[in-house]
Structures are given as C-alpha cells and as structure tokens.
Design a protein around this motif. Sequence first.
Motif, PDB file in Angstrom:
ATOM      1  N   VAL B  71       2.808  -0.403  -7.810  1.00  0.00           N
ATOM      2  CA  VAL B  71       4.258  -0.614  -7.770  1.00  0.00           C
ATOM      3  C   VAL B  71       4.590  -1.823  -6.885  1.00  0.00           C
ATOM      4  CG1 VAL B  71       6.458   0.354  -6.981  1.00  0.00           C
ATOM      5  CG2 VAL B  71       4.847   1.782  -8.258  1.00  0.00           C
ATOM      6  N   LEU B  72       3.982  -1.896  -5.711  1.00  0.00           N
ATOM      7  CA  LEU B  72       4.293  -2.999  -4.788  1.00  0.00           C
ATOM      8  C   LEU B  72       3.838  -4.340  -5.358  1.00  0.00           C
ATOM      9  CD1 LEU B  72       3.425  -1.283  -1.392  1.00  0.00           C
ATOM     10  CD2 LEU B  72       5.703  -1.686  -2.359  1.00  0.00           C
ATOM     11  N   ALA B  74       3.662  -5.057  -8.584  1.00  0.00           N
ATOM     12  CA  ALA B  74       4.560  -5.375  -9.707  1.00  0.00           C
ATOM     13  C   ALA B  74       5.926  -5.841  -9.236  1.00  0.00           C
ATOM     14  CB  ALA B  74       4.715  -4.145 -10.611  1.00  0.00           C
ATOM     15  N   THR B  75       6.370  -5.331  -8.084  1.00  0.00           N
ATOM     16  CA  THR B  75       7.721  -5.654  -7.621  1.00  0.00           C
ATOM     17  C   THR B  75       7.724  -6.725  -6.529  1.00  0.00           C
ATOM     18  OG1 THR B  75       7.635  -3.753  -6.114  1.00  0.00           O
ATOM     19  CG2 THR B  75       8.672  -3.416  -8.265  1.00  0.00           C
ATOM     20  N   GLY B  76       6.541  -7.207  -6.143  1.00  0.00           N
ATOM     21  CA  GLY B  76       6.475  -8.377  -5.277  1.00  0.00           C
ATOM     22  C   GLY B  76       6.786  -8.156  -3.806  1.00  0.00           C
ATOM     23  N   HIS B  77       6.546  -6.954  -3.296  1.00  0.00           N
ATOM     24  CA  HIS B  77       6.761  -6.709  -1.868  1.00  0.00           C
ATOM     25  C   HIS B  77       5.460  -6.976  -1.109  1.00  0.00           C
ATOM     26  CE1 HIS B  77      10.792  -5.265  -2.445  1.00  0.00           C
ATOM     27  NE2 HIS B  77      10.382  -4.446  -3.391  1.00  0.00           N
ATOM     28  N   ARG B  78       5.249  -8.224  -0.742  1.00  0.00           N
ATOM     29  CA  ARG B  78       3.944  -8.656  -0.235  1.00  0.00           C
ATOM     30  C   ARG B  78       3.515  -8.019   1.084  1.00  0.00           C
ATOM     31  NH1 ARG B  78       2.653 -14.972  -1.312  1.00  0.00           N
ATOM     32  NH2 ARG B  78       3.996 -15.270  -3.131  1.00  0.00           N
ATOM     33  N   GLU B  79       4.434  -7.915   2.036  1.00  0.00           N
ATOM     34  CA  GLU B  79       4.023  -7.368   3.332  1.00  0.00           C
ATOM     35  C   GLU B  79       3.610  -5.907   3.198  1.00  0.00           C
ATOM     36  OE1 GLU B  79       3.349  -8.782   6.253  1.00  0.00           O
ATOM     37  OE2 GLU B  79       3.617 -10.608   5.071  1.00  0.00           O
ATOM     38  N   ALA B 113       2.974 -12.252 -11.020  1.00  0.00           N
ATOM     39  CA  ALA B 113       2.977 -11.140 -10.069  1.00  0.00           C
ATOM     40  C   ALA B 113       1.543 -10.771  -9.679  1.00  0.00           C
ATOM     41  CB  ALA B 113       3.703  -9.932 -10.672  1.00  0.00           C
ATOM     42  N   ALA B 114       0.644 -10.764 -10.656  1.00  0.00           N
ATOM     43  CA  ALA B 114      -0.756 -10.452 -10.370  1.00  0.00           C
ATOM     44  C   ALA B 114      -1.364 -11.500  -9.437  1.00  0.00           C
ATOM     45  CB  ALA B 114      -1.550 -10.371 -11.674  1.00  0.00           C
ATOM     46  N   GLU B 116       0.123 -13.401  -7.196  1.00  0.00           N
ATOM     47  CA  GLU B 116       0.610 -13.211  -5.816  1.00  0.00           C
ATOM     48  C   GLU B 116      -0.061 -12.017  -5.144  1.00  0.00           C
ATOM     49  OE1 GLU B 116       4.855 -12.911  -5.872  1.00  0.00           O
ATOM     50  OE2 GLU B 116       5.133 -14.982  -6.537  1.00  0.00           O
TER      51      GLU B 116
END
Lengths: 129, 129, 129, 129, 129, 129
Positions: B71-72, B74-79, B113-114, B116
């Motif tokens: 989920v993280l 796919a949604t780009g929440h890097r930290e 997304a992948a 990143e």
Amino acid sequence: MNEQQSPTNDARPSGATIRQRVFGEANGQPTAQRDSVLEPFFQTALDHVWGGVWNRPGLELKYRSLVVVSVLAATGHREELKTHLRGALHLGWTVDELREALLQIAGYAGFSAAHEALDVLSEIARSSE
Amino acid sequence: MNEQQSPTNDARPSGATIRQRVFGEANGQPTAQRDSVLEPFFQTALDHVWGGVWNRPGLELKYRSLVVVSVLAATGHREELKTHLRGALHLGWTVDELREALLQIAGYAGFSAAHEALDVLSEIARSSE
Amino acid sequence: MNEQQSPTNDARPSGATIRQRVFGEANGQPTAQRDSVLEPFFQTALDHVWGGVWNRPGLELKYRSLVVVSVLAATGHREELKTHLRGALHLGWTVDELREALLQIAGYAGFSAAHEALDVLSEIARSSE
Amino acid sequence: MNEQQSPTNDARPSGATIRQRVFGEANGQPTAQRDSVLEPFFQTALDHVWGGVWNRPGLELKYRSLVVVSVLAATGHREELKTHLRGALHLGWTVDELREALLQIAGYAGFSAAHEALDVLSEIARSSE
Amino acid sequence: MNEQQSPTNDARPSGATIRQRVFGEANGQPTAQRDSVLEPFFQTALDHVWGGVWNRPGLELKYRSLVVVSVLAATGHREELKTHLRGALHLGWTVDELREALLQIAGYAGFSAAHEALDVLSEIARSSE
Amino acid sequence: MNEQQSPTNDARPSGATIRQRVFGEANGQPTAQRDSVLEPFFQTALDHVWGGVWNRPGLELKYRSLVVVSVLAATGHREELKTHLRGALHLGWTVDELREALLQIAGYAGFSAAHEALDVLSEIARSSE
C-alpha cells in the motif's frame, strides 16, 4: 527482439500459463478478445504484466497475489480487485485472511478504501456460499 | 469505554507490543514523543492502528507487513515505506523477495511508483551491507 | 475586476466558445443548468477552466485534449473521461490513436487504470459504429 | 489493554455515541452487522475511527465533518461521501455551504473530483426536497 | 516464449532502441545497472514498458511522450517527470508548449499538482539556459 | 469576455485581494514572478482559483481554508500544504485545532498521509515559537 536472446527469460513460463495458474482453468482466457479497443490491451497485459512481472522467479505467486490485491484495494480499482480476489482465493488464501488483509489497509489507505474493498470481498463470499 | 467490555479485544496484545514485534527492540518506540503536534498522533497510531488493526488475529504479522509495504509503495509514502520495509526485513522477508514484491506493483500502480519504492529498498540494502 | 484590465486576456475567446470548439455544436451547453447545486459549478468551470486554461494561446486544442484525457484516465474520473474522449474524437484524434494513448498510460498509472479507461473508449467506439 | 489505563481516553465518549451525534438517531447503527466479512470492519471503524479520532477533544464535530467531507470528495469515495454529507447536514452545515466547500476543492483536487462530489450532493438535495 | 511467435511484435523496435530515440544518445542507458535491487527493475522496464508499450505502432513517440508527462504530472512522480520532460524536449516539444500542457492539467488534477510539475519544468528550463 | 458582463462576479473581490486576506500582507504576492515558466501559472491561479473559487460568497474564508488544508493533506502536496497551513493560522485556526484536523484525516486518507501533514505542521509550529 530484445527478449529472445535473454537466457533468464527463456526459462520463465509464458504470461498465459501464469495467468491460468492464478485464476484457474475456467478463467484462463480474457473474455473480450473480439473488441478492437480492448484486444490489444489484453494481449499487452498478457505479454508484459503476466509475462513480464508475474512470471518472475523469487516470490511465490500466492504472495504476488496478496501484493496485487493490496494495491488494487488501496487505489480503488474495484473490477480488477474482484478478479484478483478470486485469484487470491484460487491460490489458497481464505476469505478470512483476505478480510484481515483488507482491514489492514484501513490504517494506511483509509477506512473508506478498506470499506469499498471489503464490499467486493463480501459480494464474492456471498456468491460462493 | 467501548473497547473495555469487548472479550475478543481483551485477549489481543497491545499496540506497543505488536509494534515492537514488527520493528524489533531498537525501534520499539517512536522518536518524537516530546513534540506537542506529533505526540498525539503517535499515541493515536499506537492505540488505533497498532492496537486496532495490526494486533488482530487471523493473518500473520509477516503477511500484514507485506500488505502495508504494498500500500505504501503504491501510494508513494516514502518515509513510512522505509520504516515498514525495515519491519518487513525484521519479520523475515528477504531483500530479494521485497524487490520482487515492489516489481510486482509496477503493473498495477505503474513503473514510476515501483521505481520510487525500489529506490527506498535499494538505499536500505546498501546501508545494511 | 482583475481580469478586465488584462490585455492578453481580452484577446482570448470565452470559455463557452472554446467548449463548443472542443465538443461541437450539439454539446455546446452543459445540461443541468437548473440544478442549484450543479449550476454554479458549471458556470465556474466555464469561466475558470474553459475560460482560464483551455483558451490560453501556446498549445493547440487537440494537444490540450490529449493532456486532459491522459490525466482523467490516470486518475479514474470515468464520466469526465467519457465526455473528453468524445471531445478528443471531435478534435481529430482517431479511436486507434486514443487506444494507443490509453495503452501508453498503463506503464505509468498501472494496467488497471488503463483497463478502466479503455472500457470507456470501447463503449464509445461501439456506440458510434 | 493499552487504552484502559489512559486517563485522557476515559473521559472521551464511545465511538458509538459520537457516531450517533454525527448521523442522528436513525443512522446510529451500521446496517450490515450480520455479514462476517463486513461486521469486523464496522466494529473496528466504530472502536478506532469513531472511538479513536472523532471522539477526541480540541475540534468541534462540525469542523471534523467538514474535514472528512473534503477528504472523501478529493479522493473520490462516493458512497462514504454520501453518508458523510448527510452527517454534515445533520451537524448544521447547509446545502449551500457544502456546495461551496465542494466547489473550493475544485482548485486543489481538480474540477472532475469536484463535479463527482457535487453530483452526490445534488442527489441528496433533490431527495430531501 | 509467448512473444517470439507474435508476428506484429517481430517488426517492432526493441525497448532499448525506443528509449534512446526518446531520450537521445547521452541518456540511452539507465545509470544504476550495478545495483542488485534496481537492475532487475531497469531491465523489466526496458523489456516491458519501452519494449511493450512505447514501441507500439499507431501513435507518434512525440504524442506518447505528452501522455506520459501528463500522467506523471497528475500523479506527482517528480523524478520520473523530470526525466520525461527532458525526453519531451528531445522529441520536439518546446518549453512553452510543455508549460501550457502542465497548466492545462491544473483544471483536472488541481493547481497544486500543476505547480509542482511546473517547478520541475522551470528547473530544467533554467539549467539549460 | 465572458466574465465582464456577469453581475454577480462584479461584486466579488479580486483574486489578489482575497489572497492577501488569507495569507496576510507579507505573503500577498507570489515570489517567482520573473520566471517565464511559473509566472503564467501564478497569474492563472490568481485569476481563476483565488479570483474564481476563493472569492465566492456563501462560505467563510476560514472554512474554505480548512477545506483546502484537508485536501492538500490527503493528497500529499507538502509545499502547498505548508503555505495553506500558514494561511489557516492567519485566518484564526490554532495549531491545536489544525493538529486535530490533520489527525481526523488519518481515518480517511490513512495514517501515513496524516503523519506527513503533521510533520509539516510541526515544522511550522516549532519555527514560530
């Protein structure tokens, strides 16, 4: 013809083979092959998602399926989620495990996304009783 | 006090306990407890994500971790992804398996997304060599 | 009255004019003008999207249309996508070119988003045969 | 039992109480309690969203409702948006104020997201005339 | 070996060839080939995005590039956006046209997404002066 | 010149006026006016977001600000969120109220989005101590 000479690729099953393993015999072929808009999409997905990502070594199909279900639930693609929840059940996940997986996304993609995904799972569970 | 009378909840470990199981001893406590903006968030997350979702029975922590990582990513929440990739490694997933999981999302959340997400995994892998 | 004194703005066609160029005569007016919830939205969109962005010089309407179709497909706004795919056809893109544009987004917004967008295009293509 | 010893939590109303304040008596209970997929979700949402976030002190329910409506409109969760627009009306926002709130999101989440959200509000407004 | 027998595929240029046409000679190869986490991603992207989508007939590379730029701007993938804005310039779009394309997305993905994308374009424009 | 004849529009303050009310005197002008990529964006945003949506009657600026903060937090636009959190403080919301608003989004856009937004608020709160 970049893929043909690739030795690692040669050993990998085709997209169609993998797709059938995930969805089972009955769902082995996409249904809209005659549609000139959709047919190239299905062929591309077969060659390059099923035959480019799903068929890689290094992670079991069952876990790949859980990854895909999680992404589709988080991003709200309901029709594809329905298809892949059926694949997840075919690969051995239970309805209860998938319910927990979708509840788990609630904390990270929000309870509304989880709710919508659980509606889809509930529909599948009720139709197969 | 709605939770107190719930018999199923009584048997479940606390959020703090589960969080420590996922991240290990060293990461057992969030770091910014003194911040009056962030502290209530950490306490709420501990009580209601760790103590409300993660501590449910019915799906192993290792699989819940894979769901959260997916989920993280796919949604780009890097930290948060970085934190949870470390948790996933602590729970027994290998770098190679997580690489495959993140490659798998490429087909569903896009290759960007992948990319990143794999940058984050690559950074973790290099820092722990 | 900030816009009135703007010399560059004076030379630009109105939002209504541009909207008609994109959708054609028959679709020149939004349909729900009597709805007190939706009417202010349509007027705002006409003044500030059609009359604020679409009517700018520097990029052909045909290319602006492709940009909008790409964004709507990637973000899953199906009804607006349907409207703007029709606009794209009116501006001279062919069904085959739009199919390729939507297939192109598969790599960047995921195959599920592309699939949903291609379903919309397929519906339009079949209804106009 | 992490929540039980928390003195601040003890003073907070239960999730069920808060939910009833937001939606009114008639909507005080979720409807699908018998569904083994959805029931654990509703209980978790009641304990950990309604009883974990909504029941916090420091911001009026009416403003929390506006925050939730804004998030759901921006992220396109239509069914939940419908439920929470009804809650917002129950808490004292007018249809006209909510129309303006949804028009406001147009600039930040796009006019397509605003359009979809206003369609939902329009449906509610017409059904209650 | 599903792709090998495909007659249409045989005629299509390889992913590496297409990638070089888009980015130019200097950017013809991804840079992190030695990274065991990233290398399989770059190879997969080359085989299955560049060699699976970008190399399809039916839409010019220049328009495919505009589609990709629009999607990346709308979804906020800044690093990939930077790379693909450079590709768009290499394929013949001007800075002014790309500025208009990114302004166009403001109405559909929001002004904040457009702002972030224009910051990236501005950085590229200033560095190449 | 569609806006000029509109009687309702005539009575509305300009975008520049509204922007200054929201951000205060010191932040009354965007800073990058000399940038040929960004300048048209700032002018468009001033004319068509500030002068098209923010300046509408029917909802107080303070509530419009809360809507915008909620949307930006949910969609992860950090730089714009920072700017608009400062506007929200200028319009009379307190740090504690905004902390609660951002905690509220946790249930609907996920705790990771809330965490990132609270990091921004925490930074603002610490810098103004």
